[in-house]
Design an enzyme around this catalytic site. Sequence first.
Site, mmCIF file in Angstrom:
data_model
loop_
_atom_site.group_PDB
_atom_site.id
_atom_site.type_symbol
_atom_site.label_atom_id
_atom_site.label_comp_id
_atom_site.label_asym_id
_atom_site.label_seq_id
_atom_site.Cartn_x
_atom_site.Cartn_y
_atom_site.Cartn_z
ATOM 1 N N CYS A 73 27.878 36.884 44.979
ATOM 2 C CA CYS A 73 26.965 38.016 45.064
ATOM 3 C C CYS A 73 27.137 38.950 43.874
ATOM 4 O O CYS A 73 28.249 39.228 43.438
ATOM 5 C CB CYS A 73 27.151 38.841 46.341
ATOM 6 S SG CYS A 73 26.978 37.895 47.827
ATOM 7 N N ARG B 5 26.503 34.643 39.819
ATOM 8 C CA ARG B 5 27.378 34.952 40.954
ATOM 9 C C ARG B 5 26.805 34.459 42.292
ATOM 10 O O ARG B 5 27.458 34.554 43.323
ATOM 11 C CB ARG B 5 27.604 36.464 41.049
ATOM 12 C CG ARG B 5 28.196 37.062 39.790
ATOM 13 C CD ARG B 5 28.377 38.559 39.945
ATOM 14 N NE ARG B 5 29.355 38.865 40.952
ATOM 15 C CZ ARG B 5 30.655 38.938 40.742
ATOM 16 N NH1 ARG B 5 31.122 38.738 39.544
ATOM 17 N NH2 ARG B 5 31.480 39.227 41.718
ATOM 18 N N TRP C 71 25.114 35.101 47.382
ATOM 19 C CA TRP C 71 25.714 33.800 47.673
ATOM 20 C C TRP C 71 26.098 33.888 49.142
ATOM 21 O O TRP C 71 27.005 34.646 49.509
ATOM 22 C CB TRP C 71 26.935 33.565 46.787
ATOM 23 C CG TRP C 71 27.483 32.174 46.912
ATOM 24 C CD1 TRP C 71 27.026 31.068 46.254
ATOM 25 C CD2 TRP C 71 28.580 31.735 47.713
ATOM 26 N NE1 TRP C 71 27.770 29.971 46.609
ATOM 27 C CE2 TRP C 71 28.735 30.341 47.504
ATOM 28 C CE3 TRP C 71 29.446 32.370 48.602
ATOM 29 C CZ2 TRP C 71 29.711 29.590 48.144
ATOM 30 C CZ3 TRP C 71 30.418 31.626 49.245
ATOM 31 C CH2 TRP C 71 30.550 30.246 49.008
ATOM 32 N N ASN D 52 28.949 42.953 48.254
ATOM 33 C CA ASN D 52 29.555 41.698 47.814
ATOM 34 C C ASN D 52 30.923 41.607 48.472
ATOM 35 O O ASN D 52 31.743 42.519 48.310
ATOM 36 C CB ASN D 52 29.690 41.710 46.277
ATOM 37 C CG ASN D 52 30.557 40.583 45.763
ATOM 38 O OD1 ASN D 52 30.630 39.526 46.369
ATOM 39 N ND2 ASN D 52 31.232 40.813 44.651
ATOM 40 N N GLY D 53 31.160 40.531 49.231
ATOM 41 C CA GLY D 53 32.462 40.400 49.898
ATOM 42 C C GLY D 53 32.249 39.970 51.331
ATOM 43 O O GLY D 53 31.146 39.539 51.709
ATOM 44 N N GLU E 6 38.790 16.941 35.248
ATOM 45 C CA GLU E 6 37.811 17.948 34.814
ATOM 46 C C GLU E 6 36.472 17.288 34.481
ATOM 47 O O GLU E 6 35.409 17.823 34.819
ATOM 48 C CB GLU E 6 38.384 18.718 33.611
ATOM 49 C CG GLU E 6 37.458 19.729 32.960
ATOM 50 C CD GLU E 6 36.937 20.821 33.889
ATOM 51 O OE1 GLU E 6 37.427 20.963 35.024
ATOM 52 O OE2 GLU E 6 35.994 21.529 33.461
ATOM 53 N N LYS F 69 32.972 18.216 36.353
ATOM 54 C CA LYS F 69 31.763 18.654 35.628
ATOM 55 C C LYS F 69 30.557 17.846 36.074
ATOM 56 O O LYS F 69 29.489 18.397 36.297
ATOM 57 C CB LYS F 69 31.916 18.471 34.116
ATOM 58 C CG LYS F 69 32.701 19.465 33.322
ATOM 59 C CD LYS F 69 32.188 20.866 33.262
ATOM 60 C CE LYS F 69 32.556 21.641 34.500
ATOM 61 N NZ LYS F 69 33.764 22.378 34.522
ATOM 62 N N GLU G 152 29.501 18.792 39.722
ATOM 63 C CA GLU G 152 28.943 20.134 39.859
ATOM 64 C C GLU G 152 27.476 20.216 39.471
ATOM 65 O O GLU G 152 26.706 20.888 40.135
ATOM 66 C CB GLU G 152 29.693 21.105 38.936
ATOM 67 C CG GLU G 152 31.002 21.576 39.458
ATOM 68 C CD GLU G 152 31.566 22.661 38.558
ATOM 69 O OE1 GLU G 152 31.846 22.375 37.374
ATOM 70 O OE2 GLU G 152 31.704 23.796 39.027
ATOM 71 N N HIS H 22 46.186 1.230 43.251
ATOM 72 C CA HIS H 22 46.686 1.479 44.608
ATOM 73 C C HIS H 22 45.549 1.851 45.571
ATOM 74 O O HIS H 22 45.801 2.452 46.614
ATOM 75 C CB HIS H 22 47.738 2.589 44.576
ATOM 76 C CG HIS H 22 48.926 2.225 43.740
ATOM 77 N ND1 HIS H 22 49.833 1.270 44.113
ATOM 78 C CD2 HIS H 22 49.313 2.658 42.516
ATOM 79 C CE1 HIS H 22 50.761 1.141 43.171
ATOM 80 N NE2 HIS H 22 50.456 1.971 42.185
ATOM 81 N N LYS I 76 29.657 31.356 40.267
ATOM 82 C CA LYS I 76 30.682 31.339 39.227
ATOM 83 C C LYS I 76 31.954 32.061 39.653
ATOM 84 O O LYS I 76 33.053 31.654 39.320
ATOM 85 C CB LYS I 76 30.118 31.987 37.963
ATOM 86 C CG LYS I 76 31.067 31.879 36.796
ATOM 87 C CD LYS I 76 30.376 31.470 35.539
ATOM 88 C CE LYS I 76 31.350 31.106 34.459
ATOM 89 N NZ LYS I 76 31.689 29.683 34.528
HETATM 90 O O1 M6R Z 1 37.070 32.255 37.602
HETATM 91 P P1 M6R Z 1 38.058 31.165 37.970
HETATM 92 O O2 M6R Z 1 38.546 30.424 36.779
HETATM 93 O O3 M6R Z 1 39.168 31.654 38.830
HETATM 94 O O4 M6R Z 1 37.199 30.158 38.838
HETATM 95 C C1 M6R Z 1 37.806 29.059 39.455
HETATM 96 C C2 M6R Z 1 36.783 28.060 39.916
HETATM 97 O O5 M6R Z 1 35.921 28.619 40.868
HETATM 98 C C3 M6R Z 1 35.937 27.533 38.755
HETATM 99 O O6 M6R Z 1 36.734 26.991 37.752
HETATM 100 C C4 M6R Z 1 34.935 26.477 39.240
HETATM 101 O O7 M6R Z 1 35.608 25.325 39.635
HETATM 102 C C5 M6R Z 1 33.916 26.209 38.149
HETATM 103 N N1 M6R Z 1 32.612 26.137 38.708
HETATM 104 C C6 M6R Z 1 34.198 24.985 37.362
HETATM 105 O O8 M6R Z 1 33.174 24.618 36.507
#
Ligand code: M6R
Length: 615
Positions: free
Chosen positions: A2, A27, A75, A101-102, A488, A492, A495, A511, A610
């Site tokens: 949010c 956000r 969100w 927000n929260g 990673e 990516k 996501e 395994h 994010k």
């Molecule tokens: O702001 P942060 O690095 O603490 O965020 C952690 C994760 O939420 C963040 O890395 C998330 O996995 C991303 N969407 C990755 O692309």
Amino acid sequence: MCGIVGYIGNRKAYDILIKGLHRLEYRGYDSAGVALVARDGKINIFKTKGKVENLEAFCADKDLGACTGIAHTRWATHGEPSDTNAHPHYSEDGNIAIVHNGTIENYKVLKDALIQHGCKFHSETDTEVLVQLIEYIRISNKCSLFSAVRQALKQVVGAYAIAVVAKDKPDTIIAARQSSPLVIGIGDNEYFLASDATPFVEYTKECVYLKDGEIAEIKQGESLRITDLDNEESEIDVTTLQMSISQLEKGGYPHFMLKEIFEQPDTLRDCIRGRVVDRGHRIIINGVSDNREVFKNAKRIVIVACGTSWHAALLGRYLIQDMCRIPVVVEYASEFRYSNPVINKDDVVIAISQSGETADTLAAVQIAKEAGAFVFGISNVVGSSIPRETYAGCYIHVGPEIGVASTKAFTGQVMVLTLLSLAVAQLRGTMTDDQIAQVGKCVLKIPTYVKRVLETLNDKIERLSLTYTYARNFLYLGRGYSYPVALEGALKLKEISYIHAEGYPAAEMKHGPIALIDQEMPTVIIAPKGHVYEKIVSNVQQVKARGGNILAIVTDGDTEISKIADHVLEVPEMPECLTPIITSVPLQLLSYYIAINKGKDVDMPRNLAKSVTVE
Ligand code: M6R
């Protein structure tokens, strides 16, 4: 999670709020809304499900004339994304409106009590409970809006950043925070309010970050008033922003994600600047040199993080163990906080977070502090909660990252961890001066090498992505330093393209996951030259022997894997410890182009946000 924007001044609030919401859309983008307070004491609330552009379309024929307003991009946590659950929420009498927000953990108890007093609710949100509570207190106690918000918040358990407006106070916004970020921009006879400073950076560089437990009365033409929830006045700490407006725009790229991938030569240069000196012979990380004894005597390092930052943390383990010979434990912050962790006074706990606001990581920081550890933060956002709550730290300096999928922040985090490891190795004497200089010199070349990777591989990856777009599952394999890179790369892809992808340590494949391998499932293998190279060649053969299709990231001039793999992407040769930054760039491009081919919204992938400020 949010985004909040607020404005009070002489301009048309709606325009500023909408522009600000677009900047904060990273956000959350489940719904958006505005509340505009006209000087004649009328509040107009417009809200819709979906992105900010939906709200704009909805508002096209509405009365938008007001110089005070609050706005929100959501969100969803309590209640599905819908028009009704969208913010702003308002009291039953329509006199006050709120954005939040929260999460309010005790909202059910508060709601039941308000229902007993005759309140009716329209949404499923925790936020509506708070706004009704504020109005109930304001009416029953005949008190000011500021006082009613303060008293209401004393009853709240949970996390919040809020902005509240009232019909009879068209020149005032009340704002407060607890565990969710909020910053007030101070202009010329105008104030701005936002979850981060991006919505107002073109209007003012002066701002005040609210602290946990603080509440602010923002009144046009008057100085800010900030108190705690017991009404004790707080000191007002004005900060000058370093951010520029060009950093927040796409600069000719179709998406922020692509812009951020291509910015990496510059962001890495900014990250290294001033930290690698004497042509690579000396590494300076102030947070380390200011705490020499702590790092010299540390018996163990615990790294906590989430998501991509957790992948950077895993690389931190390889780097620190290799260079400093200190045992390292890496934990998901969300698991760490509830695992009754054993933390000792001579542990150093490193918290990594791009946003500096991730709720789980922030909670892990508090736990580590309570246990008496030295807590060090690695973040991108200056002034965010984690840098403020940790004893020392290091910014990655990669500039605002807007794309929800982290790219330049990841390479910045890995770079900082590399430099931190070198700085600690220097301090503890676990590497010779020559060894440090050898790596240090190569670190200085990384921005140029990343540029070369982008120049030589971008078009090839775009073409190659067409071959892989319709796969339904992917396996990403790597060993040693390339194992976190595999994780990673898989994250990516998941996501932004919504293709299922698994990252695995290459040797673990046999395994279990080897059972999945067939012609339908591509395997991406990260195999630069290094001490486990020959081992990974065997893993490549094992995949090939099962009819698997292989895309390999290899070192320039590689002949062995190139013979077996279906496609190879060559990257410049680097010392092994520096390969992750170079090998992760082609994987970022691969996921970007696959998502584009599938027509996905790469900057705002479904269900994600994010900054994850809820548990
Ligand atoms: O702001 P942060 O690095 O603490 O965020 C952690 C994760 O939420 C963040 O890395 C998330 O996995 C991303 N969407 C990755 O692309």
